[in-house]
Design an enzyme around this catalytic site. Sequence first.
Site, PDB file in Angstrom:
ATOM      1  N   CYS A 161      -6.825 -38.524   4.930  1.00  0.00           N
ATOM      2  CA  CYS A 161      -5.663 -39.265   5.406  1.00  0.00           C
ATOM      3  C   CYS A 161      -4.457 -38.844   4.571  1.00  0.00           C
ATOM      4  O   CYS A 161      -4.567 -38.474   3.413  1.00  0.00           O
ATOM      5  CB  CYS A 161      -5.794 -40.776   5.306  1.00  0.00           C
ATOM      6  SG  CYS A 161      -7.171 -41.444   6.206  1.00  0.00           S
ATOM      7  N   ARG A 175      -4.693 -33.227   6.323  1.00  0.00           N
ATOM      8  CA  ARG A 175      -5.550 -34.203   5.643  1.00  0.00           C
ATOM      9  C   ARG A 175      -6.323 -35.091   6.622  1.00  0.00           C
ATOM     10  O   ARG A 175      -7.204 -35.849   6.221  1.00  0.00           O
ATOM     11  CB  ARG A 175      -4.710 -35.104   4.735  1.00  0.00           C
ATOM     12  CG  ARG A 175      -3.967 -34.358   3.656  1.00  0.00           C
ATOM     13  CD  ARG A 175      -3.129 -35.303   2.844  1.00  0.00           C
ATOM     14  NE  ARG A 175      -3.944 -36.137   1.999  1.00  0.00           N
ATOM     15  CZ  ARG A 175      -4.352 -35.821   0.788  1.00  0.00           C
ATOM     16  NH1 ARG A 175      -4.015 -34.650   0.277  1.00  0.00           N
ATOM     17  NH2 ARG A 175      -5.079 -36.644   0.076  1.00  0.00           N
ATOM     18  N   TRP A 233      -7.840 -39.729   8.977  1.00  0.00           N
ATOM     19  CA  TRP A 233      -9.173 -39.152   9.139  1.00  0.00           C
ATOM     20  C   TRP A 233     -10.110 -40.350   9.063  1.00  0.00           C
ATOM     21  O   TRP A 233     -10.257 -40.965   8.005  1.00  0.00           O
ATOM     22  CB  TRP A 233      -9.472 -38.160   8.020  1.00  0.00           C
ATOM     23  CG  TRP A 233     -10.755 -37.412   8.212  1.00  0.00           C
ATOM     24  CD1 TRP A 233     -10.939 -36.259   8.922  1.00  0.00           C
ATOM     25  CD2 TRP A 233     -12.041 -37.753   7.667  1.00  0.00           C
ATOM     26  NE1 TRP A 233     -12.252 -35.873   8.866  1.00  0.00           N
ATOM     27  CE2 TRP A 233     -12.956 -36.777   8.102  1.00  0.00           C
ATOM     28  CE3 TRP A 233     -12.516 -38.786   6.877  1.00  0.00           C
ATOM     29  CZ2 TRP A 233     -14.300 -36.796   7.763  1.00  0.00           C
ATOM     30  CZ3 TRP A 233     -13.863 -38.814   6.538  1.00  0.00           C
ATOM     31  CH2 TRP A 233     -14.742 -37.820   6.980  1.00  0.00           C
ATOM     32  N   ASN A 249      -4.758 -44.346   1.997  1.00  0.00           N
ATOM     33  CA  ASN A 249      -5.638 -43.184   1.949  1.00  0.00           C
ATOM     34  C   ASN A 249      -6.761 -43.542   1.000  1.00  0.00           C
ATOM     35  O   ASN A 249      -6.506 -43.781  -0.177  1.00  0.00           O
ATOM     36  CB  ASN A 249      -4.864 -41.969   1.415  1.00  0.00           C
ATOM     37  CG  ASN A 249      -5.792 -40.829   1.026  1.00  0.00           C
ATOM     38  OD1 ASN A 249      -6.841 -40.651   1.631  1.00  0.00           O
ATOM     39  ND2 ASN A 249      -5.417 -40.070   0.011  1.00  0.00           N
ATOM     40  N   GLY A 250      -7.980 -43.610   1.501  1.00  0.00           N
ATOM     41  CA  GLY A 250      -9.095 -43.942   0.611  1.00  0.00           C
ATOM     42  C   GLY A 250     -10.010 -44.949   1.263  1.00  0.00           C
ATOM     43  O   GLY A 250     -10.037 -45.078   2.489  1.00  0.00           O
ATOM     44  N   GLU A 289     -20.683 -18.089   3.310  1.00  0.00           N
ATOM     45  CA  GLU A 289     -19.267 -18.371   3.554  1.00  0.00           C
ATOM     46  C   GLU A 289     -18.847 -17.885   4.943  1.00  0.00           C
ATOM     47  O   GLU A 289     -18.097 -18.562   5.645  1.00  0.00           O
ATOM     48  CB  GLU A 289     -18.427 -17.710   2.434  1.00  0.00           C
ATOM     49  CG  GLU A 289     -16.930 -17.856   2.537  1.00  0.00           C
ATOM     50  CD  GLU A 289     -16.411 -19.301   2.533  1.00  0.00           C
ATOM     51  OE1 GLU A 289     -17.197 -20.233   2.329  1.00  0.00           O
ATOM     52  OE2 GLU A 289     -15.215 -19.485   2.781  1.00  0.00           O
ATOM     53  N   LYS A 347     -17.292 -20.390   7.685  1.00  0.00           N
ATOM     54  CA  LYS A 347     -15.964 -20.187   8.296  1.00  0.00           C
ATOM     55  C   LYS A 347     -16.093 -20.224   9.807  1.00  0.00           C
ATOM     56  O   LYS A 347     -15.306 -20.843  10.499  1.00  0.00           O
ATOM     57  CB  LYS A 347     -15.355 -18.837   7.881  1.00  0.00           C
ATOM     58  CG  LYS A 347     -14.808 -18.716   6.484  1.00  0.00           C
ATOM     59  CD  LYS A 347     -13.600 -19.557   6.171  1.00  0.00           C
ATOM     60  CE  LYS A 347     -13.978 -20.897   5.665  1.00  0.00           C
ATOM     61  NZ  LYS A 347     -14.005 -21.200   4.287  1.00  0.00           N
ATOM     62  N   GLU A 364     -16.980 -23.848  11.186  1.00  0.00           N
ATOM     63  CA  GLU A 364     -15.982 -24.921  11.066  1.00  0.00           C
ATOM     64  C   GLU A 364     -14.769 -24.718  11.966  1.00  0.00           C
ATOM     65  O   GLU A 364     -14.165 -25.696  12.395  1.00  0.00           O
ATOM     66  CB  GLU A 364     -15.566 -25.154   9.608  1.00  0.00           C
ATOM     67  CG  GLU A 364     -14.769 -24.057   8.975  1.00  0.00           C
ATOM     68  CD  GLU A 364     -14.445 -24.348   7.515  1.00  0.00           C
ATOM     69  OE1 GLU A 364     -14.230 -25.507   7.163  1.00  0.00           O
ATOM     70  OE2 GLU A 364     -14.387 -23.379   6.731  1.00  0.00           O
ATOM     71  N   HIS A 395     -39.389 -15.025   6.764  1.00  0.00           N
ATOM     72  CA  HIS A 395     -40.185 -16.221   6.455  1.00  0.00           C
ATOM     73  C   HIS A 395     -39.909 -17.357   7.430  1.00  0.00           C
ATOM     74  O   HIS A 395     -40.212 -18.503   7.133  1.00  0.00           O
ATOM     75  CB  HIS A 395     -39.926 -16.659   5.013  1.00  0.00           C
ATOM     76  CG  HIS A 395     -40.333 -15.609   4.025  1.00  0.00           C
ATOM     77  ND1 HIS A 395     -41.645 -15.278   3.800  1.00  0.00           N
ATOM     78  CD2 HIS A 395     -39.591 -14.784   3.251  1.00  0.00           C
ATOM     79  CE1 HIS A 395     -41.703 -14.295   2.912  1.00  0.00           C
ATOM     80  NE2 HIS A 395     -40.463 -13.974   2.562  1.00  0.00           N
ATOM     81  N   LYS A 424      -8.633 -31.387   4.900  1.00  0.00           N
ATOM     82  CA  LYS A 424      -8.553 -30.422   3.802  1.00  0.00           C
ATOM     83  C   LYS A 424      -8.996 -31.015   2.474  1.00  0.00           C
ATOM     84  O   LYS A 424      -9.565 -30.329   1.639  1.00  0.00           O
ATOM     85  CB  LYS A 424      -7.097 -29.950   3.691  1.00  0.00           C
ATOM     86  CG  LYS A 424      -6.866 -28.920   2.616  1.00  0.00           C
ATOM     87  CD  LYS A 424      -6.761 -27.549   3.202  1.00  0.00           C
ATOM     88  CE  LYS A 424      -6.862 -26.452   2.176  1.00  0.00           C
ATOM     89  NZ  LYS A 424      -7.793 -25.420   2.584  1.00  0.00           N
TER      90      LYS A 424
HETATM   91  C1  F6R Z   1     -14.334 -24.999   4.012  1.00  0.00           C
HETATM   92  C2  F6R Z   1     -13.698 -25.904   3.088  1.00  0.00           C
HETATM   93  C3  F6R Z   1     -14.518 -27.007   2.503  1.00  0.00           C
HETATM   94  C4  F6R Z   1     -14.105 -27.228   1.044  1.00  0.00           C
HETATM   95  C5  F6R Z   1     -14.826 -28.453   0.475  1.00  0.00           C
HETATM   96  C6  F6R Z   1     -14.496 -28.667  -0.989  1.00  0.00           C
HETATM   97  O1  F6R Z   1     -13.437 -24.040   4.467  1.00  0.00           O
HETATM   98  O2  F6R Z   1     -12.552 -25.785   2.807  1.00  0.00           O
HETATM   99  O3  F6R Z   1     -15.874 -26.737   2.607  1.00  0.00           O
HETATM  100  O4  F6R Z   1     -14.434 -26.087   0.312  1.00  0.00           O
HETATM  101  O5  F6R Z   1     -14.448 -29.587   1.195  1.00  0.00           O
HETATM  102  O6  F6R Z   1     -13.131 -28.811  -1.178  1.00  0.00           O
HETATM  103  P1  F6R Z   1     -12.468 -28.625  -2.587  1.00  0.00           P
HETATM  104  O7  F6R Z   1     -12.543 -27.199  -2.959  1.00  0.00           O
HETATM  105  O8  F6R Z   1     -11.061 -29.112  -2.420  1.00  0.00           O
HETATM  106  O9  F6R Z   1     -13.255 -29.475  -3.535  1.00  0.00           O
END
Ligand code: F6R
Length: 633
Positions: A2, A27, A74, A100-101, A508, A512, A515, A531, A628
């Site tokens: 949020c 956010r 969010w 937010n929280g 990774e 990517k 998501e 396996h 994010k």
């Molecule tokens: C994926 C992504 C998330 C963050 C995860 C941790 O692209 O961005 O998987 O890596 O939420 O976030 P941070 O690094 O801010 O702790």
Amino acid sequence: MCGIVGYIGTQSATEILLSGLEKLEYRGYDSAGLAAVCNGQIKSVRAKGKLHNLREKLVGMEMPANIGIGHTRWATHGKPEEYNAHPHTDDTGRVAVVQNGIVENYRELRKDLESRGHKFVSETDTEVIPHLIAEFLSNFAGNGKGGTGNRENFLEAVRQTVNKLDGAFAIAVVCADYPNEILVARQQAPISIGLGQGEFFCASDTPALVSHTQVVLSLENGEIARLTPLGVEIYNFEGDRLNKMPRILNWSPTLVEKHIFKHFMLKEIHEQPNVVRSCLEAYINSDWDAMNSLVSPTNLKLSSSLYKNLEQVEIFACGTSWHASLIGKYLLEQLAGISTTVNYASEARYAPSPLRKNTLLIGVTQSGETADTLAALAMEHQRRLDKPAEFESRLLGITNRAESSIANLVNQIIDIRAGVEIGVAATKTFVAQVMAFYFLAIDLAWQRKYLSGERIAEIINGLQKIPAQMEQMLEAQDSQIEDFAHQFNDTQDFIFVGRGINYPIALEGALKLKEISYIHAEGYPAGEMKHGPIALLDDKVPVVAIAMPGLVYEKVLSNAQEAKARDAQLIGVTPESTEADVFDSVLAVPAVDELLSPMLTVIPLQLLAYHIAAHRGLDVDQPRNLAKSVTVE
Ligand code: F6R
């Protein structure tokens, strides 16, 4: 998660709040809303879905106000519906709150308030806050404390309210009876105050402030800010006035614009060469020479207390930061001979491993705000208190936000200097985190005399070449992969495989893709396919194999052949020189030292995920259900 914003000044509040929310939409974007104090009344407008829905609703609506608060959500408690969108108000509609929280004890607070006749209209935890504030205000009036005539009552009501809340939260509050102030409080969730000329702002993150002011004050946990047209006053939750100095950001507002790129994610992928340059400039010691072991090859300047008698490293992280940490483990073990474990912070916080002596604990988080990572670090610190000296907590943070919450928890920070990252999918912060691990591993290898000066010099020289190699790849591959990605418009599953230091890159690449394109994707160590997962393969499942010359090159090629024998379409992330008949298509990578290769192998995987999602017409920068900065558990 949020985003919250607030404005008080002489300009019309609505547009400032909306543009602030635009910068914070990363956010959360389930719903949005704002409340302004207009002619002695709170006027609140909310809309389900993205911010543009709120904008549309506001068209033609009169909102003559110079003070207001806003929110982009969010969802945690309650569905993403308009009735759950913030701001929330009390029964009388005179107090409005954005949060937010999470208020963890909201159930008992709500029950209590309901027993005293308060009526609730949402499923959120937030709604208890305006009700509590309103109740305190009316009690003060009943107690002859001057009611709304006493300016201190609003602050006091908010102060007493936040002292009743458990959880991690940041809130902004307006009240129709106090039309010249916004109260902002913080407990474990980020919020910054912007100081302009006769106007003041609050926002969950600085990108929402930089187009208005560069003078910023970060609230700490347990602090309340009172914003008025005349200035900002800070108090603690006990009610004492505090003196705090703002800092100057020196951020250009253009940092948070897309420029020529269609999406922030693509812009951020293209920024990676410069991010690596900036890391090298900051952290490689140009005075070091391989023959002179008196100075460190790096400028990390980590305190000797972090390294003293060091026996192992334990890392806590989530998501992409966890993948960067897996590469970190490889580097710390192979370059510096330090045994390293990498934990999912969300798991480790509820299942801590037995305490080990002389351990460096590292939290890796680009945002510096991830609730699980912070909680795992705080728990590690807590359980070491009162233990003998060899168990003492030594905490290091690797983050892109040196001013974020992680800084309050750790002894030292490595600032990864990636610049603001707006795209929800992490790209440039990932490579910058990996760079931080190269520096840390080199520093430790040098301190522990684990590598020769020549080998360290070789690695540093290799790293110095990475930015130009990234640039060449981006130049050659962006449009190549854009064309290539078309064929996956209907693909439903992808497998990514790698080994050794490129296994985390397979993870990774898969993350990517899933998501942002919502395609099911899995990353596996290539040797594990036989396996079990190999049963998934047929001609509909593309397999991306990362095969870089080095220790496991031939092994990955054999594993790739095994996939091909099951009719999988095989895509190689590999040097051009790899035998042509192995792969159906090649996304070429320069043949660099295997240890450095993740810095390059990740590029085609980022581009592949980006272009597949962009072809599908998806919202690349704001994928569904994500945010994010994950500030809830
Ligand atoms: C994926 C992504 C998330 C963050 C995860 C941790 O692209 O961005 O998987 O890596 O939420 O976030 P941070 O690094 O801010 O702790």
